[in-house]
Write an enzyme that holds these catalytic residues in place. Structure first.
Site, PDB file in Angstrom:
ATOM      1  N   ILE A  11      93.365  26.871  57.068  1.00 21.46           N
ATOM      2  CA  ILE A  11      93.498  28.131  56.324  1.00 21.46           C
ATOM      3  C   ILE A  11      94.869  28.257  55.641  1.00 21.46           C
ATOM      4  O   ILE A  11      94.997  28.969  54.648  1.00 21.46           O
ATOM      5  CB  ILE A  11      93.203  29.336  57.255  1.00 21.46           C
ATOM      6  CG1 ILE A  11      92.758  30.551  56.441  1.00 21.46           C
ATOM      7  CG2 ILE A  11      94.393  29.659  58.149  1.00 21.46           C
ATOM      8  CD1 ILE A  11      92.147  31.658  57.279  1.00 21.46           C
ATOM      9  N   GLY A  32      97.578  27.973  68.116  1.00 23.83           N
ATOM     10  CA  GLY A  32      96.384  28.003  67.273  1.00 23.83           C
ATOM     11  C   GLY A  32      96.699  28.289  65.815  1.00 23.83           C
ATOM     12  O   GLY A  32      97.712  27.836  65.268  1.00 23.83           O
ATOM     13  N   VAL A  33      95.831  29.068  65.189  1.00 21.78           N
ATOM     14  CA  VAL A  33      96.000  29.348  63.764  1.00 21.78           C
ATOM     15  C   VAL A  33      97.249  30.202  63.519  1.00 21.78           C
ATOM     16  O   VAL A  33      97.909  30.081  62.486  1.00 21.78           O
ATOM     17  CB  VAL A  33      94.707  29.980  63.194  1.00 21.78           C
ATOM     18  CG1 VAL A  33      94.458  31.376  63.692  1.00 21.78           C
ATOM     19  CG2 VAL A  33      94.708  29.943  61.676  1.00 21.78           C
ATOM     20  N   ASP A  34      97.593  31.039  64.486  1.00 26.56           N
ATOM     21  CA  ASP A  34      98.803  31.871  64.397  1.00 26.56           C
ATOM     22  C   ASP A  34     100.046  30.978  64.254  1.00 26.56           C
ATOM     23  O   ASP A  34     100.891  31.183  63.358  1.00 26.56           O
ATOM     24  CB  ASP A  34      98.881  32.726  65.685  1.00 26.56           C
ATOM     25  CG  ASP A  34      99.858  33.879  65.591  1.00 26.56           C
ATOM     26  OD1 ASP A  34     100.452  34.078  64.527  1.00 26.56           O
ATOM     27  OD2 ASP A  34     100.024  34.570  66.619  1.00 26.56           O
ATOM     28  N   SER A 117      89.359  34.981  67.562  1.00 32.18           N
ATOM     29  CA  SER A 117      89.053  35.023  69.010  1.00 32.18           C
ATOM     30  C   SER A 117      88.334  33.782  69.548  1.00 32.18           C
ATOM     31  O   SER A 117      88.090  33.699  70.752  1.00 32.18           O
ATOM     32  CB  SER A 117      88.217  36.253  69.406  1.00 32.18           C
ATOM     33  OG  SER A 117      89.020  37.407  69.415  1.00 32.18           O
TER      34      SER A 117
HETATM   35  N1  AR6 Z   1      93.040  26.909  59.986  1.00 29.06           N
HETATM   36  C1  AR6 Z   1      91.861  27.487  60.293  1.00 29.06           C
HETATM   37  N2  AR6 Z   1      91.430  27.682  61.561  1.00 29.06           N
HETATM   38  C2  AR6 Z   1      92.262  27.254  62.551  1.00 29.06           C
HETATM   39  C3  AR6 Z   1      93.515  26.658  62.314  1.00 29.06           C
HETATM   40  C4  AR6 Z   1      93.900  26.481  60.955  1.00 29.06           C
HETATM   41  N3  AR6 Z   1      95.073  25.927  60.621  1.00 29.06           N
HETATM   42  N4  AR6 Z   1      94.090  26.353  63.520  1.00 29.06           N
HETATM   43  C5  AR6 Z   1      93.216  26.734  64.476  1.00 29.06           C
HETATM   44  N5  AR6 Z   1      92.109  27.279  63.899  1.00 29.06           N
HETATM   45  P1  AR6 Z   1      93.025  30.618  67.907  1.00 29.06           P
HETATM   46  P2  AR6 Z   1      92.312  33.247  69.056  1.00 29.06           P
HETATM   47  C6  AR6 Z   1      90.896  27.838  64.524  1.00 29.06           C
HETATM   48  O1  AR6 Z   1      93.243  30.072  69.258  1.00 29.06           O
HETATM   49  O2  AR6 Z   1      91.227  32.651  69.865  1.00 29.06           O
HETATM   50  C7  AR6 Z   1      97.504  32.569  69.492  1.00 29.06           C
HETATM   51  O3  AR6 Z   1      98.416  32.120  70.458  1.00 29.06           O
HETATM   52  C8  AR6 Z   1      90.589  27.437  65.935  1.00 29.06           C
HETATM   53  O4  AR6 Z   1      89.977  26.151  65.956  1.00 29.06           O
HETATM   54  O5  AR6 Z   1      94.012  30.310  66.851  1.00 29.06           O
HETATM   55  O6  AR6 Z   1      92.022  34.517  68.304  1.00 29.06           O
HETATM   56  C9  AR6 Z   1      97.739  34.022  69.109  1.00 29.06           C
HETATM   57  O7  AR6 Z   1      99.112  34.339  69.103  1.00 29.06           O
HETATM   58  C10 AR6 Z   1      89.609  28.532  66.343  1.00 29.06           C
HETATM   59  O8  AR6 Z   1      88.289  28.208  65.842  1.00 29.06           O
HETATM   60  O9  AR6 Z   1      92.917  32.253  67.945  1.00 29.06           O
HETATM   61  C11 AR6 Z   1      97.005  34.753  70.183  1.00 29.06           C
HETATM   62  O10 AR6 Z   1      97.787  34.865  71.366  1.00 29.06           O
HETATM   63  C12 AR6 Z   1      90.119  29.744  65.559  1.00 29.06           C
HETATM   64  O11 AR6 Z   1      91.043  29.242  64.593  1.00 29.06           O
HETATM   65  C13 AR6 Z   1      95.820  33.858  70.458  1.00 29.06           C
HETATM   66  O12 AR6 Z   1      96.208  32.557  70.067  1.00 29.06           O
HETATM   67  C14 AR6 Z   1      90.841  30.788  66.413  1.00 29.06           C
HETATM   68  O13 AR6 Z   1      91.571  30.158  67.444  1.00 29.06           O
HETATM   69  C15 AR6 Z   1      94.637  34.260  69.626  1.00 29.06           C
HETATM   70  O14 AR6 Z   1      93.520  33.495  70.044  1.00 29.06           O
END
Ligand code: AR6
Length: 179
Positions: A11, A32-34, A117
């Site tokens: 993203i 993660g994405v954050d 999530s």
């Molecule tokens: N582009 C698109 N999607 C992505 C990317 C990317 N670069 N990287 C990961 N994903 P998550 P949550 C996907 O864990 O479950 C953080 O520590 C990933 O494969 O990022 O809402 C925050 O600070 C998954 O399908 O978010 C919060 O504490 C999706 O993004 C916590 O994680 C969401 O995974 C939030 O957890």
């Protein structure tokens, strides 16, 4: 109507007006994405987030996008999955709605969402994908002035991508979605 696209990718690379971050309620950055969004945006983003006073679960806040190709980052705080009896579905739906409202309020015409999530927060993927697709479809149906031109649902890996495609096709077959 062709205003929803399901794509596989990163993203942080997507060229849209607003990208949505799957943030935590302190807006403190994380994994993660954050983590990927904060790394790509540069230090201005965490500095701006630190002045926002956090964000409730199920809601979202908007900032600039700094070094990202987007104009805005919308930080949505999804629910942590606790088994499904703690209001998770309505909180997740509300993240999508609030993010779309913020995008429209700020004049964004294109927006990209990750699978909020579905990573660290442990929400079961197909249930979350169904909420994501339904909320976007309902929002676009009500958006009669077509202020949003395109909503991208960005799937990081092929498993997520296949699941979103399946959910979307099921919904279209049942006559409730259009793309
Ligand atoms: N582009 C698109 N999607 C992505 C990317 C990317 N670069 N990287 C990961 N994903 P998550 P949550 C996907 O864990 O479950 C953080 O520590 C990933 O494969 O990022 O809402 C925050 O600070 C998954 O399908 O978010 C919060 O504490 C999706 O993004 C916590 O994680 C969401 O995974 C939030 O957890």
């Amino acid at each position: 109507m062709n205003r929803i696209q399901i794509v596989q990718g990163d993203i942080t690379k997507v060229e849209v007006d607003a990208i949505v971050n799957a943030a935590n309620s302190r807006l403190a950055g994380g994994g993660g994405v954050d983590g990927a969004i904060h790394r790509a945006a540069g230090p201005g983003l965490i500095e701006e987030c630190s002045r926002l006073g956090g964000c409730d679960t199920g809601s979202a806040k908007i900032t600039g996008a700094y070094d990202l190709p987007a104009r805005y980052v919308i930080h949505a705080v999804g629910p942590i999955w606790q088994g499904g009896q703690a209001g998770e579905p309505s909180l997740l739906a509300s993240c999508y709605r609030r993010s779309l409202e913020l995008a429209v309020e700020h004049g964004a015409r294109t927006i990209a969402f990750p699978a909020i999530s579905c990573g660290i927060y442990g929400y079961p993927l197909s249930a979350a994908a169904e909420i994501a697709v339904k909320e976007v479809v309902s929002f676009l149906e009500l958006d009669e002035s077509e202020s949003l031109e395109m909503v991208l649902l960005v799937c990081f890996d092929s498993g997520v991508h296949e699941c979103y495609e399946r959910v979307f096709e099921d919904l279209c077959r049942r006559g409730r979605g259009q793309r």
